[in-house]
Write a protein that holds these residues in place. Structure first.
Motif, PDB file in Angstrom:
ATOM      1  N   PHE A 121      28.829 -33.298  13.013  1.00  0.00           N
ATOM      2  CA  PHE A 121      29.636 -33.049  14.149  1.00  0.00           C
ATOM      3  C   PHE A 121      30.079 -31.835  14.149  1.00  0.00           C
ATOM      4  CE2 PHE A 121      33.976 -34.910  16.222  1.00  0.00           C
ATOM      5  CZ  PHE A 121      33.412 -34.671  17.486  1.00  0.00           C
ATOM      6  N   TYR A 122      29.562 -31.074  15.255  1.00  0.00           N
ATOM      7  CA  TYR A 122      29.936 -29.489  15.426  1.00  0.00           C
ATOM      8  C   TYR A 122      31.166 -29.521  16.481  1.00  0.00           C
ATOM      9  CZ  TYR A 122      25.698 -27.432  13.495  1.00  0.00           C
ATOM     10  OH  TYR A 122      24.575 -27.089  12.714  1.00  0.00           O
ATOM     11  N   LEU A 123      32.360 -29.056  15.826  1.00  0.00           N
ATOM     12  CA  LEU A 123      33.413 -28.787  16.671  1.00  0.00           C
ATOM     13  C   LEU A 123      33.282 -27.481  17.298  1.00  0.00           C
ATOM     14  CD1 LEU A 123      35.522 -30.624  14.143  1.00  0.00           C
ATOM     15  CD2 LEU A 123      35.092 -31.547  16.271  1.00  0.00           C
ATOM     16  N   PHE A 124      33.855 -27.645  18.646  1.00  0.00           N
ATOM     17  CA  PHE A 124      34.041 -26.264  19.273  1.00  0.00           C
ATOM     18  C   PHE A 124      35.260 -26.119  20.026  1.00  0.00           C
ATOM     19  CE2 PHE A 124      30.641 -28.653  21.675  1.00  0.00           C
ATOM     20  CZ  PHE A 124      31.508 -29.301  22.926  1.00  0.00           C
ATOM     21  N   ASP A 125      36.254 -26.962  20.117  1.00  0.00           N
ATOM     22  CA  ASP A 125      37.301 -26.966  20.898  1.00  0.00           C
ATOM     23  C   ASP A 125      38.467 -28.042  20.462  1.00  0.00           C
ATOM     24  OD1 ASP A 125      39.476 -26.224  22.778  1.00  0.00           O
ATOM     25  OD2 ASP A 125      37.697 -25.506  24.153  1.00  0.00           O
ATOM     26  N   ALA A 126      39.743 -27.643  20.480  1.00  0.00           N
ATOM     27  CA  ALA A 126      40.788 -28.226  20.091  1.00  0.00           C
ATOM     28  C   ALA A 126      41.885 -28.392  21.280  1.00  0.00           C
ATOM     29  CB  ALA A 126      41.353 -27.799  18.881  1.00  0.00           C
ATOM     30  N   PRO A 127      41.611 -29.422  22.167  1.00  0.00           N
ATOM     31  CA  PRO A 127      42.681 -29.121  23.350  1.00  0.00           C
ATOM     32  C   PRO A 127      44.024 -29.671  22.847  1.00  0.00           C
ATOM     33  CG  PRO A 127      40.867 -30.606  23.752  1.00  0.00           C
ATOM     34  CD  PRO A 127      40.582 -30.134  22.378  1.00  0.00           C
ATOM     35  N   PHE A 128      44.155 -30.571  21.932  1.00  0.00           N
ATOM     36  CA  PHE A 128      45.249 -31.069  21.473  1.00  0.00           C
ATOM     37  C   PHE A 128      45.170 -30.756  19.752  1.00  0.00           C
ATOM     38  CE2 PHE A 128      45.760 -33.033  25.355  1.00  0.00           C
ATOM     39  CZ  PHE A 128      47.107 -33.070  25.900  1.00  0.00           C
ATOM     40  N   LEU A 129      46.378 -30.394  18.922  1.00  0.00           N
ATOM     41  CA  LEU A 129      46.269 -30.172  17.868  1.00  0.00           C
ATOM     42  C   LEU A 129      47.602 -30.214  17.177  1.00  0.00           C
ATOM     43  CD1 LEU A 129      44.263 -29.879  15.387  1.00  0.00           C
ATOM     44  CD2 LEU A 129      44.617 -27.494  15.602  1.00  0.00           C
ATOM     45  N   ASN A 130      47.822 -31.147  16.422  1.00  0.00           N
ATOM     46  CA  ASN A 130      49.219 -31.199  15.475  1.00  0.00           C
ATOM     47  C   ASN A 130      50.318 -31.191  16.622  1.00  0.00           C
ATOM     48  OD1 ASN A 130      47.921 -31.727  12.883  1.00  0.00           O
ATOM     49  ND2 ASN A 130      47.804 -29.491  12.617  1.00  0.00           N
ATOM     50  N   TRP A 136      43.180 -33.967  19.604  1.00  0.00           N
ATOM     51  CA  TRP A 136      41.897 -34.155  20.283  1.00  0.00           C
ATOM     52  C   TRP A 136      41.097 -33.031  19.871  1.00  0.00           C
ATOM     53  CZ3 TRP A 136      40.017 -38.229  23.131  1.00  0.00           C
ATOM     54  CH2 TRP A 136      40.680 -39.107  23.368  1.00  0.00           C
ATOM     55  N   LEU A 137      39.919 -33.553  19.116  1.00  0.00           N
ATOM     56  CA  LEU A 137      38.899 -32.352  19.166  1.00  0.00           C
ATOM     57  C   LEU A 137      37.543 -32.555  19.692  1.00  0.00           C
ATOM     58  CD1 LEU A 137      39.117 -32.129  14.940  1.00  0.00           C
ATOM     59  CD2 LEU A 137      40.513 -31.056  16.835  1.00  0.00           C
ATOM     60  N   ASP A 138      36.982 -31.764  20.279  1.00  0.00           N
ATOM     61  CA  ASP A 138      36.172 -31.645  21.018  1.00  0.00           C
ATOM     62  C   ASP A 138      34.760 -30.887  20.445  1.00  0.00           C
ATOM     63  OD1 ASP A 138      34.253 -31.987  23.287  1.00  0.00           O
ATOM     64  OD2 ASP A 138      35.186 -30.532  24.670  1.00  0.00           O
ATOM     65  N   GLY A 139      33.388 -31.555  20.322  1.00  0.00           N
ATOM     66  CA  GLY A 139      32.234 -31.319  20.105  1.00  0.00           C
ATOM     67  C   GLY A 139      31.212 -31.890  20.190  1.00  0.00           C
ATOM     68  N   GLU A 140      30.321 -31.783  19.546  1.00  0.00           N
ATOM     69  CA  GLU A 140      28.675 -32.604  20.004  1.00  0.00           C
ATOM     70  C   GLU A 140      28.221 -32.845  18.447  1.00  0.00           C
ATOM     71  OE1 GLU A 140      27.235 -31.382  23.313  1.00  0.00           O
ATOM     72  OE2 GLU A 140      25.032 -32.179  23.099  1.00  0.00           O
ATOM     73  N   ILE A 141      27.795 -34.022  18.649  1.00  0.00           N
ATOM     74  CA  ILE A 141      27.056 -34.575  17.268  1.00  0.00           C
ATOM     75  C   ILE A 141      25.483 -34.546  17.459  1.00  0.00           C
ATOM     76  CG2 ILE A 141      28.646 -36.373  16.504  1.00  0.00           C
ATOM     77  CD1 ILE A 141      27.059 -38.589  17.867  1.00  0.00           C
ATOM     78  N   VAL A 142      25.084 -34.138  16.198  1.00  0.00           N
ATOM     79  CA  VAL A 142      23.609 -33.796  16.331  1.00  0.00           C
ATOM     80  C   VAL A 142      23.213 -34.254  14.893  1.00  0.00           C
ATOM     81  CG1 VAL A 142      23.677 -31.705  17.894  1.00  0.00           C
ATOM     82  CG2 VAL A 142      23.979 -31.504  15.592  1.00  0.00           C
ATOM     83  N   VAL A 143      21.664 -34.205  14.863  1.00  0.00           N
ATOM     84  CA  VAL A 143      21.008 -34.387  13.653  1.00  0.00           C
ATOM     85  C   VAL A 143      20.233 -33.382  13.573  1.00  0.00           C
ATOM     86  CG1 VAL A 143      19.230 -35.793  12.319  1.00  0.00           C
ATOM     87  CG2 VAL A 143      20.962 -37.039  13.613  1.00  0.00           C
ATOM     88  N   VAL A 144      20.326 -32.506  12.383  1.00  0.00           N
ATOM     89  CA  VAL A 144      19.642 -31.310  12.392  1.00  0.00           C
ATOM     90  C   VAL A 144      18.191 -31.647  11.661  1.00  0.00           C
ATOM     91  CG1 VAL A 144      19.666 -28.989  11.273  1.00  0.00           C
ATOM     92  CG2 VAL A 144      21.725 -30.087  12.019  1.00  0.00           C
ATOM     93  N   ASP A 145      17.137 -31.095  12.191  1.00  0.00           N
ATOM     94  CA  ASP A 145      15.873 -31.291  11.681  1.00  0.00           C
ATOM     95  C   ASP A 145      15.485 -30.244  10.468  1.00  0.00           C
ATOM     96  OD1 ASP A 145      15.016 -28.816  12.611  1.00  0.00           O
ATOM     97  OD2 ASP A 145      13.889 -29.625  14.365  1.00  0.00           O
ATOM     98  N   ASP A 146      14.380 -30.368   9.749  1.00  0.00           N
ATOM     99  CA  ASP A 146      14.143 -29.713   8.567  1.00  0.00           C
ATOM    100  C   ASP A 146      14.024 -28.002   9.057  1.00  0.00           C
ATOM    101  OD1 ASP A 146      11.870 -29.740   9.812  1.00  0.00           O
ATOM    102  OD2 ASP A 146      10.814 -30.752   8.414  1.00  0.00           O
ATOM    103  N   LYS A 147      14.023 -27.775  10.038  1.00  0.00           N
ATOM    104  CA  LYS A 147      14.021 -26.138  10.547  1.00  0.00           C
ATOM    105  C   LYS A 147      15.556 -25.870  10.833  1.00  0.00           C
ATOM    106  CE  LYS A 147      10.596 -26.598  13.412  1.00  0.00           C
ATOM    107  NZ  LYS A 147      10.140 -26.382  14.878  1.00  0.00           N
TER     108      LYS A 147
END
Ligand code: MN
Length: 468
Positions: free
Chosen positions: A362-371, A329-340
């Motif tokens: 998709f910026y990932l910042f946490d892994a509550p479950f992994l492998n 389970w990977l946790d993050g936030e999806i964004v669209v990056v503008d030209d700046k």
């Protein structure tokens, strides 16, 4: 004399039944302490206690404090308590005086702004609080008593300063509901780690443990074991094969991958509680929170409310497959990056509206479950290391590791705001992953006020903003 002043306190309690202390506790003459205990008695209230002349002057505040100066919170003066009471957390048994649960909701030191003895006598106390939740200037003002003089009514009022917040925007009792004891333990742990690397600055260490001279409460573990129990209960959902790692080197516990996972949510605060060195800081992305569930080749994407968005983000699901994870389970936030290079919510909206979702990252910042392992009870730093490991062999461009920033939080917020970002997220390095809103993740948002206020006892070289 303290002995006399505790007479009422002792008369009300049977110390063979209750685990509350009968007396004791060291006084802190140069820097008096305060505590606020949240007490689920016949009615929930908050017991504010200020150390003065060897005892804790006490008030029961039914609604708790408010950062809005318009709120005048009733504070009923009650009997003096021993200083040792500051460490009390636990259950007052049924049938006893004040029966019900007690947690240490906040603690720290207080500084009288005028002569406190005169103020206490005359019914007008003005002071500054240096706690985790209670910061800045406050006043206690006695009002006319209608009947019994035993419990004179006072009002607890926030004085105008940089910490002031309208009630419509911030309710400290609702946003920061929990015991501070786990935070204190966490700060100690990470403080010990930091001290091993280099001598920790004494001032900061002292400030984060304002009551360390007092003996640890016999029940201080209650809150921690409670939160651990909650974590364990979540972990064991649909999983009977939970066991300790037999293989060395792998963090976490072997666990089946849960079908659903609620994300940890951050609490909006004015400043980082405790020592900024205990925290990691990331950008607050202006996007959608997204959690990826990966089980072999099957990848599912969920919003924070558990809606399945896999069909909307098929390209991201494909990209995540390329990581070739066994599970996670990977946790993050999806964004669209503008030209700046700034994550832009409007662009994200447009991307969805036009169904061209290809530019979403998709910026990932946490892994509550992994492998195959449940990492939630591991410290954030360990989870992030495991997550970073996925990027070492090179990851698709749509997946990004959310980097952390090593600077003073107020500087970070200032730069984030200048860049047009929403703010900064602070996370306690030692904290476990909990599936609810918690104090261990905090949001520091750009505010209209230019100066950013940082909590009471931080870097003495200018980190602290004194209320004017
Ligand atoms: Mn009480």
């Amino acid at each position: 004399m303290p002995g006399d002043s505790l007479k009422t306190y002792r008369a009300k309690r049977n110390f063979e039944v209750t685990s509350e202390p009968a007396e004791g506790g060291e006084s802190n003459e140069d820097q008096p302490v305060f505590v606020i205990q949240k007490h689920w008695a016949s009615r929930l209230h908050y017991d504010l206690r200020l150390e003065l002349d060897g005892t804790m002057k006490s008030w029961a505040v039914p609604k708790g404090p408010s950062y809005d100066p318009h709120d005048k919170r009733m504070a009923v003066q009650v009997e003096d308590h021993p200083i040792a009471y500051n460490q009390f957390e636990g259950e007052i048994p049924k049938g006893e005086y004040g029966a019900g649960k007690v947690i240490i909701w906040d603690e720290g030191t207080w500084t009288p702004l005028e002569d406190p003895r005169k103020g206490y006598r005359d019914g007008m106390l003005k002071f500054e609080m240096h706690g985790r939740k209670m910061l800045g200037k406050w006043a206690l003002i006695r009002i006319k008593s209608r009947g019994s003089e035993k419990q004179p009514p006072w009002l607890l009022i926030k004085e105008k300063d940089a910490y002031t917040k309208p009630a419509s925007e911030f309710s400290v009792v609702d946003e920061l509901p929990d015991s501070v004891v786990p935070l204190r333990d966490a700060a100690k742990k990470s403080g010990a780690k930091a001290a091993a690397k280099k001598a920790a600055p004494k001032k900061a260490a002292k400030a984060t443990e304002p009551t360390k001279s007092a003996k640890p409460a016999p029940s201080a573990k209650t809150a921690k074991s409670k939160s651990e129990a909650a974590g364990a209960a979540e972990a064991s959902t649909g999983n009977t094969t939970r066991q300790r790692a037999s293989t060395a080197g792998l963090p976490g516990q072997a666990a089946e991958l849960p079908a659903a996972l609620k994300p940890q949510l951050a609490t909006l605060v004015e400043g980082v509680p405790g020592n900024p060195k205990d925290w990691l800081f990331e950008i607050k992305y202006d996007g959608y929170r997204l959690l990826a569930r990966i089980e072999g080749k099957e990848v599912k994407l969920f919003t924070r409310n558990g809606h399945d968005w896999t069909h909307k983000l098929t390209h991201l699901a494909k990209v995540l497959q390329k990581l070739k994870l066994k599970s996670g389970w990977l946790d993050g936030e999806i964004v669209v990056v503008d030209d700046k290079g700034v994550p832009n919510f409007q662009l994200l909206q447009n991307a969805f509206d036009s169904s061209r979702t290809g530019s979403i990252v998709f910026y990932l910042f946490d892994a509550p479950f992994l492998n195959g392992r449940d990492l939630r009870q591991e410290p954030l730093e360990t989870r992030r290391e495991s997550l970073r490991g996925l990027f070492e062999a090179g990851a698709p461009d749509e997946l990004r590791f959310s980097e952390t920033f090593d600077a003073r939080p107020q500087d970070l917020v200032a730069s984030a705001c200048r860049m047009g970002l929403e703010g900064v997220i602070g996370k306690l390095k030692s904290s476990p992953y909990v599936t609810r809103r918690a104090d261990s993740w905090v949001k520091l948002k750009c505010s209209q006020r230019q100066e950013f206020v940082i909590g009471g006892y931080t870097d003495p070289k200018g980190g602290r903003v004194h209320a004017v």
